[in-house]
Design a protein around this motif. Structure first.
Motif, PDB file in Angstrom:
ATOM      1  N   VAL A 171       0.630  -1.281   0.291  1.00 21.27           N
ATOM      2  CA  VAL A 171       0.153   0.025   0.177  1.00 21.27           C
ATOM      3  C   VAL A 171       0.786   1.369   0.097  1.00 21.27           C
ATOM      4  CG1 VAL A 171      -1.310   1.550   1.241  1.00 21.27           C
ATOM      5  CG2 VAL A 171      -1.987  -1.166   0.908  1.00 21.27           C
ATOM      6  N   SER A 172       1.938   1.303   0.767  1.00 19.38           N
ATOM      7  CA  SER A 172       2.872   2.240   0.934  1.00 19.38           C
ATOM      8  C   SER A 172       3.563   2.622  -0.498  1.00 19.38           C
ATOM      9  CB  SER A 172       4.015   2.161   1.984  1.00 19.38           C
ATOM     10  OG  SER A 172       3.343   2.052   3.245  1.00 19.38           O
ATOM     11  N   PHE A 173       3.985   1.633  -1.115  1.00 20.01           N
ATOM     12  CA  PHE A 173       4.162   1.585  -2.512  1.00 20.01           C
ATOM     13  C   PHE A 173       3.333   2.133  -3.398  1.00 20.01           C
ATOM     14  CE2 PHE A 173       7.450  -2.428  -2.221  1.00 20.01           C
ATOM     15  CZ  PHE A 173       8.124  -1.681  -1.145  1.00 20.01           C
ATOM     16  N   ASN A 174       2.068   2.043  -3.605  1.00 23.38           N
ATOM     17  CA  ASN A 174       0.977   2.160  -4.379  1.00 23.38           C
ATOM     18  C   ASN A 174       1.030   3.857  -4.171  1.00 23.38           C
ATOM     19  OD1 ASN A 174       0.366  -0.315  -5.050  1.00 23.38           O
ATOM     20  ND2 ASN A 174      -1.432  -0.639  -4.105  1.00 23.38           N
ATOM     21  N   ILE A 175       0.707   4.255  -2.902  1.00 25.11           N
ATOM     22  CA  ILE A 175       0.863   5.729  -2.776  1.00 25.11           C
ATOM     23  C   ILE A 175       2.002   6.637  -2.901  1.00 25.11           C
ATOM     24  CG2 ILE A 175       0.582   7.268  -0.633  1.00 25.11           C
ATOM     25  CD1 ILE A 175      -1.034   5.094   0.749  1.00 25.11           C
TER      26      ILE A 175
END
Length: 726
Positions: free
Chosen positions: A584-588
């Protein structure tokens, strides 16, 4: 929106022509003229400004004055009009200074049609540095950087000498088969959708400096909330399995995503990943952009971790190496062409071919068991994207480097390579006079058509809903030809699609990988973390069929803002280490570093209305998520696209919310209309006969599985849905 953009740029070109005429009357050199050297005084671009625009612009909006030139003059800043001429010589001087600043050395493969991504990045960073110098010298606004600078004809400047060859116009001939790199799919725009071309944009980039610095808050220019904080507060793990969808739905979405999008990541000299966390900033790789873990993190705090590895994608070029804001390299062909099988470069394609009978290389590892072959072993770079590899085993090689990323991807790659060889063998039997080259390319042609048909008949109607798919004309014909090709449509993947919208499938991920026997009986399961970049279970006879059984019998998670901790706390976790990374942090962070505007701006682009307050989002989102956003973000305009999109209520009849449905539908419209080789087209050398086309229409995902599993006697017809009792 495409027609609106055409109108916008037509107006820009019209006014630029008018300014040229006016300035020629005033003895100001026109924009258009012959190529001149460093001493030339010819204008490459003329900007029409008021003095207030020239010296007093500090736009707070992330898009600056993108539409200011369309406003009536009475609403523009007042002041005497003036012309600002950016000359070709100014561009050349800025380029020379940029070379000095970054210590530029001409990359060795840049004149090849298949340059190394790191070499494209060097020239991309050079053009960005040139853009920054021109922006500073001429005090350019965001609007002028985004829409003005790209209008400069760089073929009349020294930039042309450093521009990669594949981005320059190439001679093309009409052929039956696609090129490996997708070059010449569009005969007028030869690099559109090709390997190593850039992602496109449907909205102007939201870089904080207008050029390349990651997105910040629109309220005060301050930082956005930490990506990891958004992950833990809004996208926690709740187990709510679907009663209808199989996990194959998620895996197929990822599979075709890996056919069309792959942002180029920096690598070391051995083509391996490298470390950023724990290294002083001054000694880090320039693409390091680590993710901070906040104090008191509910998971990482137990292990004293403060940093998650993350790296900025390599810089790319627009066609012709135009000046302007940062763009990013897509390593793949951007058409839906089954190149997850064949590769998106000629070099890789040749490596994967057997060289006889039109066959692909495989590994008959289970020959003594009477089982079908595996993918070929990844022996050239055995540690690349492969975790904890036993010395006697290998990860696998395929047309896409992420084949080993998660075990179900490896299953699909195996099934489709087997299917290629099945079809090639049959074509060879029916056409004994065909040589290896003919059989291979005809099979490749059929496989691409099959993937297109399955995606548009089985996958997209489920995701978008049949009503939305029909509204966007995404429903394939059942008879005859479609003939919707439009050479003016750019099929290229958009940054919003790649970095956010088509990552919607992450909400469907199951934390456990289940296995079923051929009678659809549960036989075992493993935590997902143990099968990420670790496909070694494939070396046990019969396990592939059990994993196939898991694909079609395991329920996917429900579409909601919640993501399994297997990928938010344990992504690519190594054995004997109790934590991994956070998807999720990667996506953001990917959205922020590529300048993708916030969720609210895409809502507006899709005609859904832009929320002025967080309260306006309450009816749109699930489970009080809008309230949670209000606790983290300063304004609705700041909400990250992936986070906002994944939080919306589903469309009636579909599986995703309206914003992602809009972005995905528009992208797949372009994929279909912008592909000259699309399977439903006629009138081109690549066209199927009416009889062949009807055979293509018999393609089903269930058929692919049945024909290429080792022993799968029964299966549901629509395998992206769970089987239901009769």
């Amino acid at each position: 929106m495409r027609y609106q953009l055409y109108f916008v740029f037509s107006v820009l070109l019209f006014w630029n022509s008018v300014l040229c005429l006016l300035n020629s009357i005033s003895n100001v050199p026109p924009i258009i003229g012959e190529y001149h050297d460093e001493t030339s005084s010819k204008c490459a671009l003329i900007l029409r400004r008021t003095s207030i625009q020239r010296y007093g612009r500090t736009p707070a909006h992330p898009y600056g004055g993108f539409f200011d030139f369309l406003k009536p003059r009475a609403f523009l800043p007042s002041g005497p009009l003036e012309n600002v001429c950016i000359r070709y010589s100014d561009v050349n001087r800025a380029l020379a200074e940029a070379k000095h600043q970054i210590g530029y050395r001409h990359p060795p493969t840049i004149n090849s049609l298949e340059p190394h991504p790191a070499h494209i990045d060097k020239t991309g960073e050079l053009v960005l540095a040139t853009t920054k110098l021109l922006a500073r010298q001429f005090q350019l606004s965001r609007d002028e950087i985004i829409n003005g600078l790209p209008m400069i004809d760089t073929s009349r400047t020294d930039i042309w000498e450093v521009c990669p060859a594949h981005l320059k116009p190439l001679p093309c001939t009409m052929e039956r088969y696609r090129t490996y790199t997708g070059v010449c799919n569009n005969m007028q725009h030869t690099s559109w959708g090709s390997t190593h071309s850039s992602f496109v944009r449907h909205l102007p980039p939201a870089y904080s400096d207008g050029i390349s610095a990651p997105r910040v808050s629109v309220v005060d220019g301050g930082p956005l909330p930490l990506a990891r904080m958004v992950s833990t507060y809004i996208h926690r793990d709740f187990d709510t399995p679907s009663g209808d969808l199989s996990i194959l739905l998620m895996s197929w979405g990822q599979f075709i995503d890996h056919d069309m999008t792959l942002a180029a990541s920096p690598r070391d000299e051995n083509e391996l990943d490298f470390t950023c966390c724990g290294i002083p900033k001054e000694h880090q790789h320039p693409n390091c952009m680590t993710i901070d873990i906040p104090p008191g993190d509910p998971f990482y705090a137990h292990y004293g971790e403060t940093c998650i590895e993350f790296k900025r994608a390599l810089a790319g070029h627009r066609p012709g190496c135009a000046l302007g804001p940062r763009v990013h390299i897509n390593l793949l062909t951007q058409s839906l062409d089954a190149n997850f099988l064949y590769g998106s470069t000629e070099k890789l394609a040749k490596e994967l071919r057997l060289g006889k009978g039109g066959l692909m290389r495989v590994w008959d590892y289970f020959e003594n068991f009477g089982l079908k072959p595996l993918l070929p072993p990844l022996s050239t770079y055995p540690e690349k994207d492969c975790t904890a590899r036993p010395r006697h085993l290998f990860c696998f090689n395929a047309g896409d480097e992420r084949v080993n990323e998660q075990i179900h991807l490896t299953v699909l790659h195996t099934l489709y390579v087997r299917d290629h060889n099945r079809i090639a063998t049959e074509l060879s039997r029916l056409n004994p006079h065909w040589d290896d080259e003919r059989i291979y390319h005809e099979t490749r042609h059929i496989m691409a058509a099959s993937v297109q048909h399955i995606t548009y008949t089985e996958f997209l109607p489920m995701i978008l809903g049949e009503e939305t798919a029909a509204r966007y004309d995404l429903t394939p014909h059942t008879h005859g030809y479609w003939n919707g090709y439009d050479s003016n449509v750019h099929m290229g993947m958009s940054s919003g699609f790649q970095s956010a919208a088509f990552r919607f499938g992450h909400t469907f991920i199951q934390g456990m990988v289940r296995r079923y026997n051929k009678y659809h009986e549960f036989v075992g399961e493993d935590p997902l973390r143990t099968l990420l970049r670790q496909p070694y279970i494939f070396y046990e006879p019969g396990k592939i069929d059990e994993l196939i059984g898991g694909l079609i019998n395991t329920p996917a998670q429900t579409y909601d803002p919640f993501i399994t901790q297997e990928v938010t706390n344990h992504l690519f976790e190594e054995p004997h280490i109790p934590f991994g990374m956070d998807l999720v942090s990667f996506n953001i962070m990917r959205g922020r570093e590529t300048g993708v505007p916030g969720y609210n701006f895409f809502r507006e682009w899709c005609g859904l209305g832009r929320a002025k307050t967080f309260e306006e989002l309450e009816p749109v989102m699930n489970n009080g998520t809008a309230y949670k956003f209000a606790q983290l973000y300063k304004h609705p305009d700041d909400i990250d696209l992936w986070s906002g999109g994944i939080s919306e209520h589903r469309l009636p009849g579909g599986l995703i919310g309206p914003t992602f449905a809009c972005i995905i539908a528009r992208q797949f419209v372009n994929v279909r209309k912008g592909d000259r080789f699309w399977y439903e087209n006629s009138g081109f050398p690549s066209a199927f006969t009416p009889e062949q086309l009807q055979e293509i229409r018999k393609s089903y995902q269930a058929k692919i599985i049945c024909q290429n599993a080792d022993d799968m006697p029964t299966i549901q017809l629509y395998v992206m849905r769970l089987p239901h009792p009769i």
